[in-house]
Design an enzyme around this catalytic site. Structure first.
Site, PDB file in Angstrom:
ATOM      1  N   SER A 129       3.866  23.280   2.088  1.00  0.00           N
ATOM      2  CA  SER A 129       3.368  23.754   3.289  1.00  0.00           C
ATOM      3  C   SER A 129       4.436  24.742   3.883  1.00  0.00           C
ATOM      4  CB  SER A 129       3.130  22.466   4.244  1.00  0.00           C
ATOM      5  OG  SER A 129       2.235  22.893   5.364  1.00  0.00           O
ATOM      6  N   HIS A 164      -2.514  25.594   2.476  1.00  0.00           N
ATOM      7  CA  HIS A 164      -3.824  25.038   3.015  1.00  0.00           C
ATOM      8  C   HIS A 164      -4.959  26.118   2.974  1.00  0.00           C
ATOM      9  CE1 HIS A 164      -0.945  21.814   3.787  1.00  0.00           C
ATOM     10  NE2 HIS A 164      -0.226  22.525   4.871  1.00  0.00           N
TER      11      HIS A 164
END
Length: 237
Positions: A129, A164
């Site tokens: 991330s 994501h």
């Protein structure tokens, strides 16, 4: 400034997204080190050095690696760490959280230089991330609340990143629009439970620990899917 060495960028997955802390992507990170019991350092800056996050890391790699935590905040559990200790490790794993805060704090403490030197000496750099975003020139981030383009990465890898990618509302569409408009340079979107392995600034392969997950190359006028190799089952299961 593409950096020599191996970098593994996780769109999502790894120990922090596993119920039991075990992950085939994490198995791959240990394998890439080439050592039976690698020295593995976790950098939790993006989460404000979350103690819970650090303890989950230690539990996930217990008995498989010699673990340590690089704390830049210092708290009752983890004392402040000198970034020069990064040069002693085989794998360096960056956690998720705020990309913008991570970059600002790292620069104040001289972390980017140590990471570049560690990579040149053979350490595997990795992150999830925000820990994916940081290595690129630019990225898609929610560091400021709503999703926004951030043109302020380390530039160890070329272009931009979107973790994501298909898993959080708005990520895919906004990233595509920002690349199309030139707000972000062309780059790569990676779904949860996937990772891209880079060597000397070039993609070696994309890997996944679950089926149906995607990695894409996003350009101004096109989007190309990158084949994802399904990793073997998590060791020890």
């Amino acid at each position: 400034m593409t950096v020599a060495g191996t970098i593994v960028t996780l769109g999502g997955g790894g120990f922090s997204m596993s119920d039991d802390g075990r992950s085939s992507i994490d198995d791959l990170l240990l394998d890439l080190s080439g050592r039976e019991t690698p020295k593995l350092c976790f950098i939790p800056t993006a989460s404000g050095d979350s103690v819970d996050y650090c303890r989950r890391f230690e539990a996930a790699f217990e008995g498989r690696a010699e673990t340590s935590v690089l704390s830049l905040f210092g708290n009752s559990v983890y004392d402040y760490s000198d970034p020069r200790t990064l040069l002693e490790h085989d794998v360096i794993y960056v956690g998720g959280g705020s990309t913008a805060n991570l970059l600002a704090i790292w620069r104040l403490h001289g972390v980017p230089e140590m990471l570049q030197r560690a990579a040149a000496a053979g350490a595997i750099l990795a992150g999830i991330s925000a820990g994916m975003n940081c290595w690129f020139e630019a990225s898609s981030t929610d560091s400021f609340g709503s999703l926004a383009p951030l043109d302020d990465g380390l530039a160890f890898l070329p272009g931009s990143a979107c973790p994501h990618h298909h898993d959080e509302p708005g990520r895919q569409a906004l990233y595509r629009d920002w690349v199309a408009s030139g707000a972000l340079p062309a780059g790569h979107g990676a779904d949860d439970y996937t990772a891209i392995v880079w060597r000397d600034g070039e993609i070696v392969e994309a890997v996944g620990e679950r089926s149906g997950r995607r990695v894409v190359r996003v350009e101004r006028d096109a989007e190309h899917e990158i084949p994802v190799r399904r990793l073997p089952a998590v060791r020890g299961t």
